[in-house]
Design a protein around this motif. Structure first.
Motif, PDB file in Angstrom:
ATOM      1  N   MET A 120       0.849  -1.200   0.000  1.00 32.43           N
ATOM      2  CA  MET A 120       0.000   0.000   0.000  1.00 32.43           C
ATOM      3  C   MET A 120       0.887   1.254   0.000  1.00 32.43           C
ATOM      4  SD  MET A 120      -2.901   1.155   2.778  1.00 32.43           S
ATOM      5  CE  MET A 120      -3.918  -0.262   2.370  1.00 32.43           C
ATOM      6  N   SER A 121       0.548   2.196  -0.862  1.00 28.71           N
ATOM      7  CA  SER A 121       1.364   3.410  -0.960  1.00 28.71           C
ATOM      8  C   SER A 121       1.139   4.286   0.259  1.00 28.71           C
ATOM      9  CB  SER A 121       0.996   4.189  -2.226  1.00 28.71           C
ATOM     10  OG  SER A 121      -0.361   4.580  -2.192  1.00 28.71           O
ATOM     11  N   GLU A 122       2.190   5.021   0.608  1.00 31.43           N
ATOM     12  CA  GLU A 122       2.142   5.902   1.769  1.00 31.43           C
ATOM     13  C   GLU A 122       1.213   7.079   1.494  1.00 31.43           C
ATOM     14  OE1 GLU A 122       5.322   8.676   4.245  1.00 31.43           O
ATOM     15  OE2 GLU A 122       6.022   6.995   3.020  1.00 31.43           O
ATOM     16  N   PRO A 123       0.305   7.443   2.411  1.00 35.25           N
ATOM     17  CA  PRO A 123      -0.612   8.561   2.177  1.00 35.25           C
ATOM     18  C   PRO A 123       0.144   9.882   2.071  1.00 35.25           C
ATOM     19  CG  PRO A 123      -0.733   7.828   4.460  1.00 35.25           C
ATOM     20  CD  PRO A 123       0.105   6.810   3.729  1.00 35.25           C
ATOM     21  N   LEU A 124      -0.409  10.798   1.281  1.00 39.71           N
ATOM     22  CA  LEU A 124       0.223  12.096   1.089  1.00 39.71           C
ATOM     23  C   LEU A 124       0.067  12.968   2.328  1.00 39.71           C
ATOM     24  CD1 LEU A 124      -1.031  12.933  -2.537  1.00 39.71           C
ATOM     25  CD2 LEU A 124       1.236  12.123  -1.878  1.00 39.71           C
ATOM     26  N   ARG A 125       1.116  13.693   2.635  1.00 41.85           N
ATOM     27  CA  ARG A 125       1.019  14.704   3.686  1.00 41.85           C
ATOM     28  C   ARG A 125       0.270  15.904   3.121  1.00 41.85           C
ATOM     29  NH1 ARG A 125       5.643  18.856   5.661  1.00 41.85           N
ATOM     30  NH2 ARG A 125       6.171  18.602   3.464  1.00 41.85           N
ATOM     31  N   ARG A 126      -0.654  16.451   3.865  1.00 43.95           N
ATOM     32  CA  ARG A 126      -1.436  17.591   3.377  1.00 43.95           C
ATOM     33  C   ARG A 126      -0.970  18.877   4.059  1.00 43.95           C
ATOM     34  NH1 ARG A 126      -7.716  18.534   1.928  1.00 43.95           N
ATOM     35  NH2 ARG A 126      -7.815  20.776   2.367  1.00 43.95           N
ATOM     36  N   ILE A 127      -0.800  19.931   3.230  1.00 44.52           N
ATOM     37  CA  ILE A 127      -0.493  21.259   3.746  1.00 44.52           C
ATOM     38  C   ILE A 127      -1.563  22.222   3.228  1.00 44.52           C
ATOM     39  CG2 ILE A 127       1.108  23.206   3.708  1.00 44.52           C
ATOM     40  CD1 ILE A 127       3.389  21.285   3.403  1.00 44.52           C
ATOM     41  N   ASP A 128      -2.165  22.987   4.121  1.00 42.89           N
ATOM     42  CA  ASP A 128      -3.069  24.081   3.745  1.00 42.89           C
ATOM     43  C   ASP A 128      -2.324  25.385   3.982  1.00 42.89           C
ATOM     44  OD1 ASP A 128      -5.951  22.922   3.262  1.00 42.89           O
ATOM     45  OD2 ASP A 128      -5.091  21.799   4.953  1.00 42.89           O
ATOM     46  N   THR A 129      -2.302  26.238   2.954  1.00 43.16           N
ATOM     47  CA  THR A 129      -1.496  27.451   3.044  1.00 43.16           C
ATOM     48  C   THR A 129      -2.208  28.611   2.361  1.00 43.16           C
ATOM     49  OG1 THR A 129       0.741  28.338   2.676  1.00 43.16           O
ATOM     50  CG2 THR A 129      -0.228  27.034   0.893  1.00 43.16           C
ATOM     51  N   ASP A 130      -1.724  29.812   2.629  1.00 40.17           N
ATOM     52  CA  ASP A 130      -2.289  31.000   1.980  1.00 40.17           C
ATOM     53  C   ASP A 130      -1.835  31.088   0.520  1.00 40.17           C
ATOM     54  OD1 ASP A 130      -3.541  31.926   4.356  1.00 40.17           O
ATOM     55  OD2 ASP A 130      -1.627  32.760   5.032  1.00 40.17           O
ATOM     56  N   ILE A 131      -0.518  30.938   0.319  1.00 40.51           N
ATOM     57  CA  ILE A 131       0.065  31.135  -1.006  1.00 40.51           C
ATOM     58  C   ILE A 131       1.043  30.014  -1.293  1.00 40.51           C
ATOM     59  CG2 ILE A 131       1.487  32.649  -2.457  1.00 40.51           C
ATOM     60  CD1 ILE A 131       0.485  34.985  -0.685  1.00 40.51           C
TER      61      ILE A 131
ATOM     62  N   GLY B 232       5.874  15.727  -4.921  1.00 44.11           N
ATOM     63  CA  GLY B 232       6.465  14.600  -4.220  1.00 44.11           C
ATOM     64  C   GLY B 232       5.417  13.870  -3.398  1.00 44.11           C
ATOM     65  N   LYS B 233       5.628  13.791  -2.099  1.00 41.10           N
ATOM     66  CA  LYS B 233       4.697  13.103  -1.203  1.00 41.10           C
ATOM     67  C   LYS B 233       3.826  14.085  -0.420  1.00 41.10           C
ATOM     68  CE  LYS B 233       7.729   9.080  -0.664  1.00 41.10           C
ATOM     69  NZ  LYS B 233       8.474   8.209   0.285  1.00 41.10           N
ATOM     70  N   THR B 234       3.727  15.321  -0.951  1.00 39.17           N
ATOM     71  CA  THR B 234       2.955  16.354  -0.264  1.00 39.17           C
ATOM     72  C   THR B 234       1.843  16.874  -1.158  1.00 39.17           C
ATOM     73  OG1 THR B 234       4.942  17.038   0.958  1.00 39.17           O
ATOM     74  CG2 THR B 234       3.088  18.573   0.916  1.00 39.17           C
ATOM     75  N   GLU B 235       0.656  17.018  -0.579  1.00 37.13           N
ATOM     76  CA  GLU B 235      -0.464  17.632  -1.279  1.00 37.13           C
ATOM     77  C   GLU B 235      -0.652  19.029  -0.698  1.00 37.13           C
ATOM     78  OE1 GLU B 235      -4.809  16.103  -2.680  1.00 37.13           O
ATOM     79  OE2 GLU B 235      -4.459  16.055  -0.513  1.00 37.13           O
ATOM     80  N   VAL B 236      -0.668  20.018  -1.578  1.00 36.28           N
ATOM     81  CA  VAL B 236      -0.758  21.407  -1.142  1.00 36.28           C
ATOM     82  C   VAL B 236      -2.096  21.983  -1.583  1.00 36.28           C
ATOM     83  CG1 VAL B 236       0.253  23.716  -1.275  1.00 36.28           C
ATOM     84  CG2 VAL B 236       1.746  21.693  -1.302  1.00 36.28           C
ATOM     85  N   HIS B 237      -2.840  22.554  -0.624  1.00 30.79           N
ATOM     86  CA  HIS B 237      -4.069  23.286  -0.902  1.00 30.79           C
ATOM     87  C   HIS B 237      -3.806  24.743  -0.540  1.00 30.79           C
ATOM     88  CE1 HIS B 237      -6.864  19.778  -1.370  1.00 30.79           C
ATOM     89  NE2 HIS B 237      -5.797  19.184  -0.827  1.00 30.79           N
ATOM     90  N   ALA B 238      -4.068  25.666  -1.473  1.00 28.91           N
ATOM     91  CA  ALA B 238      -3.736  27.068  -1.240  1.00 28.91           C
ATOM     92  C   ALA B 238      -4.858  27.984  -1.699  1.00 28.91           C
ATOM     93  CB  ALA B 238      -2.440  27.433  -1.977  1.00 28.91           C
ATOM     94  N   ASP B 239      -4.938  29.150  -1.054  1.00 32.21           N
ATOM     95  CA  ASP B 239      -5.893  30.171  -1.498  1.00 32.21           C
ATOM     96  C   ASP B 239      -5.458  30.765  -2.831  1.00 32.21           C
ATOM     97  OD1 ASP B 239      -7.405  29.809   0.802  1.00 32.21           O
ATOM     98  OD2 ASP B 239      -6.308  31.344   1.914  1.00 32.21           O
ATOM     99  N   HIS B 240      -4.142  30.923  -3.000  1.00 34.74           N
ATOM    100  CA  HIS B 240      -3.599  31.465  -4.243  1.00 34.74           C
ATOM    101  C   HIS B 240      -2.326  30.702  -4.620  1.00 34.74           C
ATOM    102  CE1 HIS B 240      -5.957  35.037  -2.890  1.00 34.74           C
ATOM    103  NE2 HIS B 240      -6.244  35.086  -4.172  1.00 34.74           N
TER     104      HIS B 240
END
Length: 478
Positions: free
Chosen positions: A1-12, A131-139
């Motif tokens: 099983m693949s390792e789950p992505l780390r999630r980051i929520d950021t402004d920019i 990479g192994k990170t998922e980024v959610h951003a406002d902009h």
């Protein structure tokens, strides 16, 4: 099983750690925003590692060699000039290393940015994976720059060739450098290598420095030829082959073949954007053959995503990316008075000797746009500081519109890149030529060239018959 992505929520989230991306990241972080900065290659991007910084360092080495050769003009005898090309390479690396800390991952992490050294791929209008990170951003800000354009030339892929990304790795001087492309980069590298002892030939399919005012480029081309650079204009490169230790470039001109033999080939025909890995379609961002489509506020078709620098298909200069970074910071974070991108205020410089600098309209552009103008000029040989430095080749050419409004300025000569800054200031702020004539310049400086050029616009008016008659009337009063 693949390792789950780390999630980051950021402004920019800024993609690209070149000059534009770093400016946005630093500005936003210092204004208290959460910033994620993504870079798949070297921090500092093209400018620091393969562009502005190493090329100007190489030009400085070439200038030192040339000035030593010409020192007898001042009564100084230096003897034979010897160039240690390996030491020149070390000089270039030393300059890069001195500047690199300003662009380093450590510095930006110290400012509070999260730095990801990965390739980014959009997964939606507000998200991407790196990479192994998922980024959610406002902009998001796209600042991915460009890379050397390698044209389709028969045989080129089968021979070793250089671009700006590999040129500065050389530790031995090319015996004979063949440069494909006669734009600013081609001319700068031609003069630098010639001054460092290399034979140099430039092959240009059109006119060398064809985007600049031909009256000024004629001065620069004459200097290059005088120093021994071979310029082959209207020579369209058709094919390349290797013959023994030599590389042979065949160009066509007027229906005939022109063969030029050398040891190294430098391809300097322009830049291209490479945005395929970003999967911009998933983000709702439209593109064309030049790059990412943006509006006047540098927003893409996804209004949460901005694009600055080379990637948006505009002028490809480091200072443009920096300028547009400021626009994006203002438009993203302040919002009250949106700022628009204005390419007319952007200066550009070719860092040869003499330098060639321009801002605003050229005479050809003014004619094309049917803009009314007058030309004012001043020659370097009429400037006392230029005489003391024996740098009397060149002139300033200023386009002035109605009521003295400055429309454009072009300068060829010593320090032109420094002098153009004042004209950039004037155009950006809508100043008239009188701003120069009313300014006191220290004597003797090259800055007087600009003041005297502006004065040349007013002289026919100031010393007209009408003015003389007015002075005659006024002089009767006590």
């Amino acid at each position: 099983m693949s390792e789950p992505l780390r999630r980051i929520d950021t402004d920019i989230c800024v993609i690209g750690a070149g000059s534009g991306g770093l400016s946005v990241a630093a500005g936003a972080a210092q204004l208290g925003r959460d910033v994620v900065l993504i870079e798949r290659g070297e921090m500092g991007g093209d400018c620091l590692n393969w562009g502005c910084v190493p090329s100007k360092a190489l030009l400085a080495a070439g200038k030192a060699a040339q000035h030593a050769r010409e020192a007898e003009r001042f009564g100084v005898h230096t003897g034979e000039v010897r160039v240690d090309y390996a030491a020149v390479h070390d000089h270039i690396r030393g300059v890069i290393d001195a500047i690199a800390p300003n662009d380093s991952q450590e510095r930006f992490e110290g400012l509070g940015c999260t730095v990801l050294r990965e390739e980014a791929r959009f997964t939606g209008p507000k998200s991407l994976v790196a990479g192994k990170t998922e980024v959610h951003a406002d902009h998001f800000v796209l600042a991915t720059g460009s890379s050397p354009l390698v044209p389709e030339i028969e045989g080129l892929e089968g021979v070793p060739f250089l671009t700006n990304e590999t040129l500065f790795d050389l530790t031995e001087a090319p015996r004979h450098l063949l440069i494909v492309g006669g734009g600013p980069i081609g001319c700068e590298m031609a003069q630098a290598h010639r001054r460092l002892g290399c034979e140099v030939t430039v092959l240009e399919g059109g006119t060398v420095l064809g985007k600049d005012d031909p009256e000024l480029t004629a001065v620069l081309k004459a200097r290059l030829r005088e120093e021994g650079v071979r310029l082959e204009e209207n020579a369209q490169v058709a094919r390349v082959r290797k013959e023994g230790e030599d590389l042979i470039v065949t160009a066509t001109r007027d229906g005939e073949d022109l063969d030029v033999r050398g040891s190294h080939i430098l391809v300097a025909v322009g830049r291209r954007t490479d945005i395929s890995a970003l999967d911009l379609e998933a983000a709702g961002v439209e593109t064309n053959e030049k790059g990412v489509l943006v509006d006047a506020q540098l927003r893409t078709t996804n209004k949460r995503i901005y694009a600055i620098g080379d990637v948006n298909g505009g002028l490809q200069f480091t200072h443009v990316a920096g300028y547009q970074a400021g626009i994006v910071i203002r438009n993203m974070l302040f919002k009250v008075f949106p700022q628009k991108n204005d390419p007319h205020r952007i200066p550009h410089v070719t860092y040869t000797e003499p330098e060639l600098a321009s801002v605003g309209l050229t005479e050809a552009q003014a004619k094309e746009e049917n803009v009314s103008y007058e030309v004012a000029r001043w020659n370097y040989d009429e400037n006392d500081r230029a005489q003391t430095e024996r740098a009397t080749t060149g002139f300033a050419k200023i386009l002035i519109g109605r009521r003295g409004k400055i429309l454009g300025a072009s300068i060829v000569g010593d320090g032109a890149g420094e002098l153009i800054g004042a004209w950039s200031l004037a155009i950006a702020n809508g100043l008239k030529a009188s701003a120069f004539t009313s300014t006191v310049m220290p004597y003797p400086t090259l800055g007087e060239v600009s003041k005297r050029a502006a004065g040349a616009y007013y002289s026919p008016r100031l010393f007209s018959g009408r003015t003389k008659r007015l002075v005659g009337v006024l002089s009767r009063f006590d």
